[in-house]
Design a protein around this motif. Structure first.
Motif, PDB file in Angstrom:
ATOM      1  N   ASP A 159      16.822   4.422 -28.868  1.00 58.37           N
ATOM      2  CA  ASP A 159      17.362   5.601 -28.181  1.00 58.37           C
ATOM      3  C   ASP A 159      16.376   6.117 -27.122  1.00 58.37           C
ATOM      4  O   ASP A 159      16.778   6.521 -26.033  1.00 58.37           O
ATOM      5  N   GLN A 160      15.084   6.071 -27.443  1.00 53.78           N
ATOM      6  CA  GLN A 160      14.083   6.517 -26.459  1.00 53.78           C
ATOM      7  C   GLN A 160      14.046   5.554 -25.268  1.00 53.78           C
ATOM      8  O   GLN A 160      13.935   5.978 -24.118  1.00 53.78           O
ATOM      9  N   MET A 161      14.153   4.267 -25.565  1.00 59.40           N
ATOM     10  CA  MET A 161      14.180   3.258 -24.495  1.00 59.40           C
ATOM     11  C   MET A 161      15.337   3.550 -23.529  1.00 59.40           C
ATOM     12  O   MET A 161      15.168   3.516 -22.307  1.00 59.40           O
ATOM     13  N   ASP A 162      16.502   3.873 -24.071  1.00 61.34           N
ATOM     14  CA  ASP A 162      17.653   4.218 -23.220  1.00 61.34           C
ATOM     15  C   ASP A 162      17.383   5.497 -22.435  1.00 61.34           C
ATOM     16  O   ASP A 162      17.691   5.586 -21.244  1.00 61.34           O
ATOM     17  N   ALA A 163      16.810   6.498 -23.119  1.00 63.74           N
ATOM     18  CA  ALA A 163      16.573   7.794 -22.475  1.00 63.74           C
ATOM     19  C   ALA A 163      15.590   7.676 -21.311  1.00 63.74           C
ATOM     20  O   ALA A 163      15.643   8.452 -20.359  1.00 63.74           O
ATOM     21  N   GLU A 164      14.719   6.664 -21.365  1.00 68.53           N
ATOM     22  CA  GLU A 164      13.729   6.481 -20.293  1.00 68.53           C
ATOM     23  C   GLU A 164      14.347   5.863 -19.044  1.00 68.53           C
ATOM     24  O   GLU A 164      13.690   5.750 -18.011  1.00 68.53           O
ATOM     25  N   GLY A 165      15.592   5.393 -19.142  1.00 70.04           N
ATOM     26  CA  GLY A 165      16.257   4.835 -17.967  1.00 70.04           C
ATOM     27  C   GLY A 165      16.106   3.340 -17.804  1.00 70.04           C
ATOM     28  O   GLY A 165      16.415   2.791 -16.744  1.00 70.04           O
ATOM     29  N   PHE A 166      15.625   2.648 -18.836  1.00 67.35           N
ATOM     30  CA  PHE A 166      15.580   1.182 -18.769  1.00 67.35           C
ATOM     31  C   PHE A 166      17.003   0.637 -18.905  1.00 67.35           C
ATOM     32  O   PHE A 166      17.853   1.274 -19.533  1.00 67.35           O
ATOM     33  N   ALA A 191      11.933   3.237 -14.110  1.00 65.27           N
ATOM     34  CA  ALA A 191      11.208   3.863 -15.220  1.00 65.27           C
ATOM     35  C   ALA A 191       9.690   3.698 -15.094  1.00 65.27           C
ATOM     36  O   ALA A 191       8.941   4.242 -15.900  1.00 65.27           O
ATOM     37  N   PHE A 192       9.237   2.909 -14.108  1.00 67.20           N
ATOM     38  CA  PHE A 192       7.796   2.707 -13.854  1.00 67.20           C
ATOM     39  C   PHE A 192       7.466   3.156 -12.416  1.00 67.20           C
ATOM     40  O   PHE A 192       7.180   2.324 -11.545  1.00 67.20           O
ATOM     41  N   PRO A 193       7.507   4.455 -12.119  1.00 66.10           N
ATOM     42  CA  PRO A 193       7.259   4.859 -10.724  1.00 66.10           C
ATOM     43  C   PRO A 193       5.848   4.500 -10.250  1.00 66.10           C
ATOM     44  O   PRO A 193       4.896   4.507 -11.040  1.00 66.10           O
ATOM     45  N   ARG A 241       0.855  -1.185   0.000  1.00 67.63           N
ATOM     46  CA  ARG A 241       0.000   0.000   0.000  1.00 67.63           C
ATOM     47  C   ARG A 241       0.892   1.236   0.000  1.00 67.63           C
ATOM     48  O   ARG A 241       1.816   1.335   0.803  1.00 67.63           O
ATOM     49  N   GLN A 242       0.623   2.140  -0.901  1.00 64.40           N
ATOM     50  CA  GLN A 242       1.409   3.374  -1.009  1.00 64.40           C
ATOM     51  C   GLN A 242       0.439   4.482  -1.403  1.00 64.40           C
ATOM     52  O   GLN A 242      -0.253   4.380  -2.420  1.00 64.40           O
ATOM     53  N   ASP A 243       0.421   5.537  -0.613  1.00 68.50           N
ATOM     54  CA  ASP A 243      -0.624   6.558  -0.801  1.00 68.50           C
ATOM     55  C   ASP A 243      -0.391   7.471  -1.992  1.00 68.50           C
ATOM     56  O   ASP A 243      -1.325   8.152  -2.434  1.00 68.50           O
ATOM     57  N   GLY A 244       0.817   7.519  -2.512  1.00 70.23           N
ATOM     58  CA  GLY A 244       1.062   8.388  -3.670  1.00 70.23           C
ATOM     59  C   GLY A 244       2.484   8.253  -4.157  1.00 70.23           C
ATOM     60  O   GLY A 244       3.307   7.584  -3.523  1.00 70.23           O
ATOM     61  N   PRO A 245       2.795   8.911  -5.286  1.00 71.57           N
ATOM     62  CA  PRO A 245       4.143   8.809  -5.861  1.00 71.57           C
ATOM     63  C   PRO A 245       5.203   9.334  -4.887  1.00 71.57           C
ATOM     64  O   PRO A 245       5.012  10.370  -4.261  1.00 71.57           O
ATOM     65  N   GLY A 246       6.276   8.585  -4.758  1.00 68.66           N
ATOM     66  CA  GLY A 246       7.397   9.029  -3.935  1.00 68.66           C
ATOM     67  C   GLY A 246       7.175   8.911  -2.438  1.00 68.66           C
ATOM     68  O   GLY A 246       8.065   9.226  -1.644  1.00 68.66           O
ATOM     69  N   ILE A 271       1.195   1.599 -11.460  1.00 63.87           N
ATOM     70  CA  ILE A 271       2.467   2.237 -11.818  1.00 63.87           C
ATOM     71  C   ILE A 271       2.274   3.112 -13.060  1.00 63.87           C
ATOM     72  O   ILE A 271       1.304   2.950 -13.806  1.00 63.87           O
ATOM     73  N   ASP A 272       3.215   4.022 -13.239  1.00 67.16           N
ATOM     74  CA  ASP A 272       3.187   4.918 -14.398  1.00 67.16           C
ATOM     75  C   ASP A 272       3.958   4.241 -15.536  1.00 67.16           C
ATOM     76  O   ASP A 272       5.169   4.103 -15.476  1.00 67.16           O
ATOM     77  N   ARG A 273       3.222   3.813 -16.573  1.00 70.22           N
ATOM     78  CA  ARG A 273       3.834   3.063 -17.683  1.00 70.22           C
ATOM     79  C   ARG A 273       3.986   3.949 -18.920  1.00 70.22           C
ATOM     80  O   ARG A 273       4.118   3.438 -20.032  1.00 70.22           O
ATOM     81  N   THR A 274       3.938   5.281 -18.731  1.00 70.37           N
ATOM     82  CA  THR A 274       3.966   6.161 -19.909  1.00 70.37           C
ATOM     83  C   THR A 274       5.312   6.119 -20.630  1.00 70.37           C
ATOM     84  O   THR A 274       5.401   6.574 -21.772  1.00 70.37           O
ATOM     85  N   ALA A 275       6.356   5.590 -19.965  1.00 71.96           N
ATOM     86  CA  ALA A 275       7.642   5.426 -20.668  1.00 71.96           C
ATOM     87  C   ALA A 275       7.441   4.558 -21.913  1.00 71.96           C
ATOM     88  O   ALA A 275       8.056   4.802 -22.957  1.00 71.96           O
ATOM     89  N   PHE A 276       6.579   3.554 -21.819  1.00 68.77           N
ATOM     90  CA  PHE A 276       6.284   2.700 -22.979  1.00 68.77           C
ATOM     91  C   PHE A 276       5.596   3.515 -24.080  1.00 68.77           C
ATOM     92  O   PHE A 276       5.871   3.335 -25.263  1.00 68.77           O
TER      93      PHE A 276
END
Ligand code: SF4
Ligand code: FES
Length: 258
Positions: free
Chosen positions: A204-211, A106-108, A9-14, A115-120
């Motif tokens: 290149d985008q995959m790398d830039a996303e931190g994967f 990359a999936f906070p 359980r986590q109430d929000g990002p971070g 999770i936030d999957r917008t990196a995809f």
């Protein structure tokens, strides 16, 4: 069946999270894992507590949104299965089951299991499309595609973008996902004209996303609910090297993708 769930359980990002323990009694072995979570959430709501946030849409294994680690395995213990298609008959009465979100930088985490999957999405936006005008659907269908090519493209297109490959990989690599999308589009006649630009932009985008990068653990293909084969990663690496050699860019190329 009576089950015990230990859920992140986590109430929000971070924010700091915690494992919470819930009992689920009289669970039918025929319900899916998401229906089990629905049952627990009903109990929580009736008790005036905040329900567990989790993502779902199709509940039939095609949208890729029901991402969660179940007992340490992406989508749970059954191979080739999404969490929504995982039924409780694969667990035993009295079992304690841990449920956590995907773990990758990359999936906070947005909340609980979501999770936030917008990196995809950004990897797809970099090149996962065909920008040539193929006309209407009927015109598009008049382009002949040999059956062997159509079959492999279809295998690659089975990727539902769930991110289990990233969650299972010790390097949090997104190479199976990216490779599947490239393999699908690059071998079809409609996708060939943009082949080189596509592979470079998406990698290149995959790398830039931190994967991370692939180091051949093959955990991705094991966890993949669509059993996408790792040979698409090798194919992507070859295509990337070929595209980089044929048209080097001024910003400097990244090497060593696997
Ligand atoms: S390759 Fe498999 S695990 Fe990865 S996003 Fe696609 S369907 Fe999910
Ligand atoms: S809810 Fe769509 S794949 Fe599970």
């Amino acid at each position: 069946m009576d089950l015990v769930l230990k859920v992140w359980r986590q109430d929000g990002p971070g924010l700091p999270g915690r494992m919470e323990r819930y009992e689920a009694k009289g669970v039918s072995p025929d319900v899916s894992f998401l229906e089990l979570l629905d049952q627990v959430n009903d109990q929580l709501v009736r008790a005036g507590k905040e329900p567990i946030a989790f993502e779902h849409d199709c509940r039939e294994g095609i949208c890729g949104s029901c991402s969660m680690m179940i007992d340490g395995a992406a989508h749970g213990p059954k191979r080739g299965t999404t969490a929504c298609q995982l039924h409780m008959r694969h667990f035993h009465d009295g079992q304690e089951i841990t449920v956590e979100p995907w773990r990758a930088a990359a999936f906070p985490v947005i909340r609980d299991l979501v999770i936030d999957r917008t990196a995809f999405d950004r990897i797809i936006a970099a090149g996962g499309f065909v920008s040539v005008n193929t006309g209407s659907a009927v015109d598009g269908n008049t382009i002949p595609v040999p059956k062997e090519i159509a079959d492999v493209a279809m295998d690659a297109a089975a990727c539902i973008g769930c991110g289990a490959c990233v969650a299972a990989c010790p390097n949090a690599a997104a190479m199976l996902f990216t490779a599947a999308k490239i393999a699908h589009l690059n071998r079809l006649p409609q996708g060939v004209p943009e082949r080189d630009r596509r592979v470079r932009a998406m990698v290149d985008q995959m790398d830039a996303e931190g994967f991370g990068s692939c180091t051949n653990h093959y955990e991705c293909t094991e966890a993949c609910p669509k059993e996408i084969p790792v040979r698409f990663i090798a194919e992507m690496n070859r295509a990337y090297a070929k595209a980089a050699l044929s048209a080097p860019v001024e910003t400097g190329d990244r090497g060593g993708h696997g």
